[in-house]
Write a protein that holds these residues in place. Sequence first.
Motif, PDB file in Angstrom:
ATOM      1  N   ALA A   1      14.519 -37.892  41.695  1.00  0.00           N
ATOM      2  CA  ALA A   1      14.668 -36.436  41.699  1.00  0.00           C
ATOM      3  C   ALA A   1      14.177 -35.878  40.371  1.00  0.00           C
ATOM      4  N   LEU A   2      13.537 -34.736  40.460  1.00  0.00           N
ATOM      5  CA  LEU A   2      13.147 -33.958  39.297  1.00  0.00           C
ATOM      6  C   LEU A   2      13.955 -32.676  39.372  1.00  0.00           C
ATOM      7  N   VAL A   3      14.895 -32.522  38.464  1.00  0.00           N
ATOM      8  CA  VAL A   3      15.758 -31.343  38.471  1.00  0.00           C
ATOM      9  C   VAL A   3      15.207 -30.354  37.453  1.00  0.00           C
ATOM     10  N   PHE A   4      14.808 -29.204  37.948  1.00  0.00           N
ATOM     11  CA  PHE A   4      14.174 -28.179  37.132  1.00  0.00           C
ATOM     12  C   PHE A   4      15.120 -26.995  36.959  1.00  0.00           C
ATOM     13  N   THR A   5      15.251 -26.533  35.746  1.00  0.00           N
ATOM     14  CA  THR A   5      16.018 -25.315  35.481  1.00  0.00           C
ATOM     15  C   THR A   5      15.128 -24.309  34.763  1.00  0.00           C
ATOM     16  N   LYS A   6      15.481 -23.063  34.869  1.00  0.00           N
ATOM     17  CA  LYS A   6      14.699 -21.978  34.282  1.00  0.00           C
ATOM     18  C   LYS A   6      14.486 -22.186  32.776  1.00  0.00           C
ATOM     19  N   ALA A   7      15.472 -22.739  32.106  1.00  0.00           N
ATOM     20  CA  ALA A   7      15.388 -22.947  30.660  1.00  0.00           C
ATOM     21  C   ALA A   7      14.293 -23.941  30.277  1.00  0.00           C
ATOM     22  N   ARG A   8      13.881 -24.797  31.232  1.00  0.00           N
ATOM     23  CA  ARG A   8      12.850 -25.811  30.959  1.00  0.00           C
ATOM     24  C   ARG A   8      11.483 -25.380  31.466  1.00  0.00           C
ATOM     25  N   SER A   9      11.210 -24.098  31.529  1.00  0.00           N
ATOM     26  CA  SER A   9      10.008 -23.641  32.205  1.00  0.00           C
ATOM     27  C   SER A   9       9.135 -22.741  31.345  1.00  0.00           C
ATOM     28  N   SER A  10       7.975 -22.416  31.900  1.00  0.00           N
ATOM     29  CA  SER A  10       7.080 -21.436  31.279  1.00  0.00           C
ATOM     30  C   SER A  10       7.481 -20.019  31.649  1.00  0.00           C
ATOM     31  N   MET A  11       8.606 -19.880  32.344  1.00  0.00           N
ATOM     32  CA  MET A  11       9.078 -18.543  32.681  1.00  0.00           C
ATOM     33  C   MET A  11       9.412 -17.769  31.415  1.00  0.00           C
ATOM     34  N   GLU A  12       9.685 -18.499  30.344  1.00  0.00           N
ATOM     35  CA  GLU A  12       9.900 -17.857  29.042  1.00  0.00           C
ATOM     36  C   GLU A  12       8.625 -17.139  28.599  1.00  0.00           C
ATOM     37  N   LYS A  13       7.469 -17.604  29.135  1.00  0.00           N
ATOM     38  CA  LYS A  13       6.176 -16.995  28.800  1.00  0.00           C
ATOM     39  C   LYS A  13       5.687 -16.098  29.937  1.00  0.00           C
ATOM     40  N   ASN A  14       6.619 -15.580  30.729  1.00  0.00           N
ATOM     41  CA  ASN A  14       6.352 -14.626  31.819  1.00  0.00           C
ATOM     42  C   ASN A  14       5.703 -15.232  33.057  1.00  0.00           C
ATOM     43  N   GLU A  15       5.800 -16.551  33.272  1.00  0.00           N
ATOM     44  CA  GLU A  15       5.354 -17.126  34.531  1.00  0.00           C
ATOM     45  C   GLU A  15       6.331 -16.678  35.608  1.00  0.00           C
ATOM     46  N   SER A  16       5.826 -16.262  36.755  1.00  0.00           N
ATOM     47  CA  SER A  16       6.691 -15.757  37.825  1.00  0.00           C
ATOM     48  C   SER A  16       7.435 -16.896  38.527  1.00  0.00           C
ATOM     49  N   ASP A  17       8.512 -16.557  39.233  1.00  0.00           N
ATOM     50  CA  ASP A  17       9.253 -17.539  40.029  1.00  0.00           C
ATOM     51  C   ASP A  17       8.318 -18.225  41.021  1.00  0.00           C
ATOM     52  N   ILE A  18       7.509 -17.429  41.715  1.00  0.00           N
ATOM     53  CA  ILE A  18       6.619 -17.966  42.746  1.00  0.00           C
ATOM     54  C   ILE A  18       5.605 -18.929  42.131  1.00  0.00           C
ATOM     55  N   ASP A  19       4.996 -18.559  41.014  1.00  0.00           N
ATOM     56  CA  ASP A  19       4.038 -19.460  40.369  1.00  0.00           C
ATOM     57  C   ASP A  19       4.711 -20.757  39.934  1.00  0.00           C
ATOM     58  N   THR A  20       5.919 -20.644  39.422  1.00  0.00           N
ATOM     59  CA  THR A  20       6.671 -21.837  39.014  1.00  0.00           C
ATOM     60  C   THR A  20       6.908 -22.749  40.211  1.00  0.00           C
ATOM     61  N   ILE A  21       7.346 -22.179  41.325  1.00  0.00           N
ATOM     62  CA  ILE A  21       7.612 -22.961  42.543  1.00  0.00           C
ATOM     63  C   ILE A  21       6.330 -23.603  43.055  1.00  0.00           C
ATOM     64  N   LEU A  22       5.241 -22.842  43.092  1.00  0.00           N
ATOM     65  CA  LEU A  22       3.974 -23.383  43.587  1.00  0.00           C
ATOM     66  C   LEU A  22       3.495 -24.549  42.718  1.00  0.00           C
ATOM     67  N   ASN A  23       3.707 -24.463  41.426  1.00  0.00           N
ATOM     68  CA  ASN A  23       3.341 -25.572  40.546  1.00  0.00           C
ATOM     69  C   ASN A  23       4.232 -26.779  40.773  1.00  0.00           C
ATOM     70  N   LEU A  24       5.531 -26.551  40.882  1.00  0.00           N
ATOM     71  CA  LEU A  24       6.482 -27.662  41.009  1.00  0.00           C
ATOM     72  C   LEU A  24       6.405 -28.367  42.354  1.00  0.00           C
ATOM     73  N   GLU A  25       6.074 -27.644  43.416  1.00  0.00           N
ATOM     74  CA  GLU A  25       6.057 -28.287  44.727  1.00  0.00           C
ATOM     75  C   GLU A  25       4.999 -29.372  44.818  1.00  0.00           C
ATOM     76  N   ALA A  26       4.010 -29.333  43.946  1.00  0.00           N
ATOM     77  CA  ALA A  26       2.972 -30.366  43.940  1.00  0.00           C
ATOM     78  C   ALA A  26       3.492 -31.701  43.417  1.00  0.00           C
ATOM     79  N   TYR A  27       4.649 -31.702  42.749  1.00  0.00           N
ATOM     80  CA  TYR A  27       5.172 -32.925  42.141  1.00  0.00           C
ATOM     81  C   TYR A  27       6.078 -33.729  43.059  1.00  0.00           C
ATOM     82  N   GLY A  28       6.430 -33.197  44.213  1.00  0.00           N
ATOM     83  CA  GLY A  28       7.390 -33.914  45.043  1.00  0.00           C
ATOM     84  C   GLY A  28       7.086 -33.861  46.518  1.00  0.00           C
ATOM     85  N   ASP A  29       7.915 -34.584  47.250  1.00  0.00           N
ATOM     86  CA  ASP A  29       7.815 -34.645  48.704  1.00  0.00           C
ATOM     87  C   ASP A  29       8.814 -33.710  49.362  1.00  0.00           C
ATOM     88  N   ILE A  30       9.864 -33.390  48.637  1.00  0.00           N
ATOM     89  CA  ILE A  30      10.935 -32.512  49.111  1.00  0.00           C
ATOM     90  C   ILE A  30      11.135 -31.457  48.042  1.00  0.00           C
TER      91      ILE A  30
END
Length: 122
Positions: A79-108
């Motif tokens: 499992a890769l557990v992602f939280t907002k604090a560990r993201s580029s959202m601090e640099k104004n990356e949107s929720d959707i962009d974050t999700i689209l990037n992260l979904e490439a790393y897993g099967d679920i």
Amino acid sequence: MRGWRGKKDLLSVECLSPDEINFILDCAEFLEPYSGIYDEVKEPLDICKGKTAVIVSFEPTTRTGSSSDAAMKRLGGNALVFTKARSSMEKNESDIDTILNLEAYGDILGIRGSNVMEYAKK
């Protein structure tokens, strides 16, 4: 056919048929001995061998992240557990962009947040 194979998203119990709900409950009953709540420790299963679950939480998480990580390990995966604090959202990356990037790393992909229905539309 039992199960939800072929469905992309599981967003709420309302989107499941009675057969699909029974399938999930049957799976839960089978997996309960592997949950870690019993004194006897069972060897991990390998039904998720080679699979990774990406758990995205836009809220602080202890139980969701930890239980998802433990569950995947008990099923033989990771499992890769992602939280907002560990993201580029601090640099104004949107929720959707974050999700689209992260979904490439897993099967679920599991998402915890108030806009889950909106995310599923993307």
